[in-house]
Design an enzyme around this catalytic site. Structure first.
Site, PDB file in Angstrom:
ATOM      1  N   ALA A 185      25.539  41.135  78.502  1.00 40.74           N
ATOM      2  CA  ALA A 185      26.647  40.203  78.693  1.00 40.74           C
ATOM      3  C   ALA A 185      26.312  39.277  79.860  1.00 40.74           C
ATOM      4  CB  ALA A 185      27.933  40.976  78.974  1.00 40.74           C
TER       5      ALA A 185
ATOM      6  N   GLY B 196      25.363  44.599  76.262  1.00 41.53           N
ATOM      7  CA  GLY B 196      26.106  44.053  75.135  1.00 41.53           C
ATOM      8  C   GLY B 196      25.232  43.681  73.963  1.00 41.53           C
TER       9      GLY B 196
ATOM     10  N   GLU C 104      24.722  46.842  72.119  1.00 43.07           N
ATOM     11  CA  GLU C 104      25.987  47.179  71.459  1.00 43.07           C
ATOM     12  C   GLU C 104      26.240  46.293  70.241  1.00 43.07           C
ATOM     13  OE1 GLU C 104      28.644  48.842  75.159  1.00 43.07           O
ATOM     14  OE2 GLU C 104      28.003  46.742  75.214  1.00 43.07           O
TER      15      GLU C 104
ATOM     16  N   GLU D 255      24.216  49.222  82.244  1.00 42.66           N
ATOM     17  CA  GLU D 255      25.423  48.836  82.976  1.00 42.66           C
ATOM     18  C   GLU D 255      25.631  49.641  84.249  1.00 42.66           C
ATOM     19  OE1 GLU D 255      26.285  47.732  78.638  1.00 42.66           O
ATOM     20  OE2 GLU D 255      25.237  49.329  79.723  1.00 42.66           O
TER      21      GLU D 255
END
Length: 262
Positions: free
Chosen positions: A69, A113, A116, A136
């Protein structure tokens, strides 16, 4: 003019073709942000509703599928902001509404992300330079788009704990051994292989594909007994379709089926 956050293409020459969505933030290693995920969601829904599309492929570039992200975009968020705006929930998971098969074609980094997003796809075809991870923890947070939930369903608890708690990356060979990746291909063949898989899928019955996808997903949501019962009901229901009649008649006649998508 600003560059578009995603690029779309249509591939194939049959009645149903494959849609390709390219993440297009190369300077940021395709880091994901709200605007990009909104655009991707809109493209996904449009392709899902298009009767001429049978499969969707999502990819990035040779260096990164998506390296996570966009940290610069969310570094100043506070709890009330992410809670009240339903950060991630409202627009990052549109892909889960798509009934058609979605393939992730992953090269380079698929981290945070990006990993994911790849796991939200139905399966992952990876280039030999692909790297996966959920780093993360290095930022003082945890995965927030399903990493702690989808990853153990793919690779098991021990491997997930290793990746999530250490923040390390795993190479594509480890990812395939662990069950995250369906197949590894040379980098220069990645799109060719993904689009070939899409073309194969496009040749089958759309109703059967959508229901097969739902049955496999059901396997991760309940008991074996519930899953088998769901599969049996779906199997029975497909005997009400024209494509079942055509598929079996074509098999007996030793010819290629001409599915009508109904």
């Amino acid at each position: 003019m600003t560059e578009p956050l995603i690029l779309t293409e249509i591939h194939g020459d049959g009645a149903r073709r494959t849609a390709l969505i390219r993440i297009n933030r190369p300077k940021q290693l395709n880091a994901l942000n709200d605007a990009l995920m909104v655009e991707m969601g809109q493209a996904l829904i449009a392709f899902d509703r298009d009767d001429g599309i049978g499969c969707i492929v999502i990819t990035g570039n040779d260096k990164a599928f998506a390296a996570g992200a966009d940290i610069a975009a969310m570094a100043e968020y506070d709890y009330m902001h992410v809670h009240q705006t339903e950060y991630i929930t409202r627009n990052w998971e549109t892909i889960l509404q798509v009934r058609k098969p979605v393939i992730a074609a992953v090269a380079g980094f698929a981290l945070g992300g990006g990993c994911e997003l790849a796991m939200m796809c139905d399966f992952i075809i990876a280039a030999d330079n692909a790297r996966f991870g959920q780093p993360e923890i290095k930022l003082g947070v945890i995965p927030g788009a399903g990493g702690t939930q989808r990853l153990p369903r793919a690779v098991g608890k021990a491997k997930t704990m290793d990746l999530v708690l250490t923040g390390r990356m795993m190479d594509v060979q480890e990812a395939e051994r662990s069950g995250l990746v369906s197949r590894i291909v040379p980098l220069d063949k990645l799109l060719e292989e993904a689009l070939a898989a899409g073309a194969a899928i496009c040749g089958f019955s759309g109703p059967s594909l959508a229901l097969a996808k739902s049955c496999v997903n059901k396997a991760f949501e309940g008991s074996l007994h519930e899953g088998i019962d769901h599969e049996r009901r779906i199997f029975h229901s497909l005997f009400a379709t024209e494509d079942q009649k055509e598929g079996m008649a074509a098999f007996l006649a030793k010819r290629a089926p001409a599915f009508r998508q109904r």
